[in-house]
Design an enzyme around this catalytic site. Structure first.
Site, mmCIF file in Angstrom:
data_model
loop_
_atom_site.group_PDB
_atom_site.id
_atom_site.type_symbol
_atom_site.label_atom_id
_atom_site.label_comp_id
_atom_site.label_asym_id
_atom_site.label_seq_id
_atom_site.Cartn_x
_atom_site.Cartn_y
_atom_site.Cartn_z
ATOM 1 C CB THR A 1 -0.893 0.039 1.261
ATOM 2 O OG1 THR A 1 -0.047 -0.028 2.409
ATOM 3 C CG2 THR A 1 -1.878 -1.109 1.273
ATOM 4 C CB CYS B 1 1.503 2.126 10.565
ATOM 5 S SG CYS B 1 0.187 2.090 9.353
ATOM 6 C CB CYS C 1 -1.189 1.357 13.086
ATOM 7 S SG CYS C 1 -2.525 1.755 11.935
ATOM 8 N NE ARG D 1 -7.375 -6.833 6.922
ATOM 9 C CZ ARG D 1 -6.801 -7.634 6.025
ATOM 10 N NH1 ARG D 1 -6.399 -8.845 6.358
ATOM 11 N NH2 ARG D 1 -6.630 -7.229 4.788
ATOM 12 N NE ARG E 1 0.123 7.736 -0.516
ATOM 13 C CZ ARG E 1 -0.972 7.194 0.011
ATOM 14 N NH1 ARG E 1 -1.704 7.857 0.888
ATOM 15 N NH2 ARG E 1 -1.360 5.975 -0.368
ATOM 16 C CB CYS F 1 -1.053 5.198 8.520
ATOM 17 S SG CYS F 1 -2.620 4.536 9.094
ATOM 18 C CB CYS G 1 -1.581 4.914 13.465
ATOM 19 S SG CYS G 1 -0.375 4.716 12.148
#
Ligand SMILES: [Zn+2]
Length: 351
Positions: free
Chosen positions: A33, A37, A41, A44, A66, A68, A71
Site C-alpha cells: 500500500t 504506520c 496502529c 489490520r 505516505r 497512515c 495512526c
C-alpha cells in the site's frame, strides 16, 4: 523493559502486539500500500513479507511511503509526549523533580510514567537525570563549548538549524547566554497570582522568565540558569511587568511584554507562532508545525513548547494535542486546564 531492539524480528513482534510503548522508536511500512504506520496502529496487521521498517517518518517518506491516516505516525502520541516533556523537565529543572512531581506534570500515575519512560529510553527518569547531568546543553554552553557544538551534543531536534544570533524582541543573544548571564543584572520577584506563586524575572531589555511553582525551586532554577548574572530580588522594579501579567491573568486579552530569552532559531519560530494564537483559542502541535512551515516537525514543536521560559508572554498553554486533550504543560496540567478554561470563558463573555 528496555528500548526495543532494532532487530527486524523484535520490531515485527512489537507490531503484532500493537505495542504502544514502541511508538516513536520505529515505524513500519507496508510495501503493497506504500503506507507507513506507528507500531500501535489499529489497522489490520499486514503480512510479514510486505513489511519494511524505518527509524523515522522522514526515512519512510524518502522511500516513497505516505503517513497512515489512521495512526498518524507523524503526530506525537500521548506516551511520547509524556516522555519528551519529562526529559525536558529533567534537563532543565533544578533540583531534579521527583517521580510524583514529574507524573503530575504529564497527567500520568507515577507507575505508568515510570513504565512508559523506561520503555522509551531504557532508563528510569531518575537514571536519565543522572546520565544527562554531565551533558546538559546549558552546562556545555557555560563551560565555553561552542554554541553549535553544545546543540549537537545535547541532541536537540533543531541541531541542524542555524542558531539565530540576532537579538530580536524575544532573544538574548547566545553569546550572552553562554556566559551564564555574565555582566547581566536580572531582577526577579516571586508574587502570588491566581495560579499560585509566579516568578517574574527580567533584564532591562525584557523578561527572561515567567514561571509558576514554589518560590524556592523557582529561584534556584533561575540561579542555575544564569549562574554568572547578578540576581536581585526587586519587586518594585518589576511592577509594570507584574501588573500587566496580573491583568492578563484576570481577563485582559493582550499581553505585549518584551522578552529577553535564549532560544534556537527553531524555538523562536515556534514561540513567535504561538504568540499569534488568539486569546481563547487553541491549536494542536501539528497545526503549529504547519504554521511554521515544518509539518513534519511535530515532536520538535512539542519540545519547543515545553522549553518556553516565559509563560503567558509566549502562550504555550494554547497548544493542545490533536483532539483537544491538553497534552502537557511545563508548569503542570492543572494550571494549563485552568488557564484555558478562564480564557475560553472570558472570550465567550466578550469582556
Ligand atoms: Zn497506521
Amino acid at each position: 523493559m528496555t528500548p526495543i531492539s532494532s532487530l527486524p524480528e523484535a520490531r515485527w513482534e512489537a507490531v503484532q502486539r500493537r505495542d504502544a510503548s514502541s511508538d516513536g522508536q520505529f515505524y513500519y511500512g507496508v510495501r503493497s500500500t506504500r503506507v507507513y504506520c506507528r507500531p500501535s496502529c489499529p489497522s489490520r496487521r499486514p503480512r510479514r513479507e510486505n513489511v519494511t521498517f524505518f527509524d523515522t517518518p522522514a526515512e519512510a517518506e524518502a522511500s516513497g511511503y505516505r503517513a497512515c491516516l489512521r495512526c498518524k505516525p507523524t503526530e506525537v502520541s500521548a506516551g511520547q509526549w509524556a516522555v519528551l516533556h519529562v526529559q525536558h523537565l529533567l534537563d532543565t529543572v533544578e533540583p531534579t523533580p521527583g517521580l510524583a512531581a514529574l507524573a503530575g506534570a504529564v497527567g500520568l500515575s507515577p507507575f505508568h510514567l515510570q513504565r512508559v519512560f523506561k520503555a522509551a529510553t531504557g532508563v528510569s527518569p531518575k537514571g536519565y537525570a543522572l546520565a544527562r547531568r554531565s551533558e546538559r546543553l546549558k552546562a556545555e554552553l557555560r563551560t565555553g563549548a561552542s554554541v553549535t557544538q553544545a546543540l549537537y551534543g545535547a541532541g536537540h531536534p533543531s541541531a541542524r538549524t542555524v542558531y539565530d544570533r540576532a537579538t530580536d524582541g524575544l532573544g538574548m543573544s547566545p553569546g550572552r547566554y553562554r556566559a551564564g548571564g555574565a555582566g547581566q543584572t536580572i531582577r526577579y520577584a516571586v508574587v502570588e497570582s491566581v495560579l499560585g506563586p509566579m516568578l517574574v524575572a527580567a533584564t532591562e531589555r525584557g523578561l527572561v522568565a515567567v514561571r509558576f511553582g514554589e518560590a524556592e525551586p523557582l529561584t534556584a532554577e533561575l540561579r542555575n540558569e544564569y549562574p554568572r548574572a547578578t540576581l536581585e530580588e526587586d519587586e518594585a522594579a518589576l511592577r509594570g511587568h507584574i501588573e500587566a501579567l496580573h491583568k492578563h491573568l484576570t481577563g485582559r486579552r493582550d499581553l505585549a511584554l518584551p522578552g529577553d530569552t535564549a532560544g534556537t532559531a527553531f524555538q523562536r519560530r515556534v514561540w513567535d507562532a504561538l504568540r499569534g494564537i488568539p486569546y481563547g483559542e487553541t491549536r494542536s502541535y501539528a497545526e503549529v508545525a504547519e504554521m511554521i512551515g515544518e509539518p513534519k516537525a511535530v515532536r520538535a514543536v512539542a519540545q519547543a513548547c515545553a522549553a518556553n521560559p516565559v509563560a503567558l508572554v509566549v502562550p504555550c498553554h494554547r497548544v493542545v494535542r490533536t483532539g483537544g486533550a491538553p497534552g502537557g504543560y511545563r508548569w503542570g496540567l492543572e494550571r494549563k486546564r485552568e488557564l484555558l478554561e478562564r480564557e475560553r470563558a472570558l472570550a465567550q463573555s466578550g469582556t
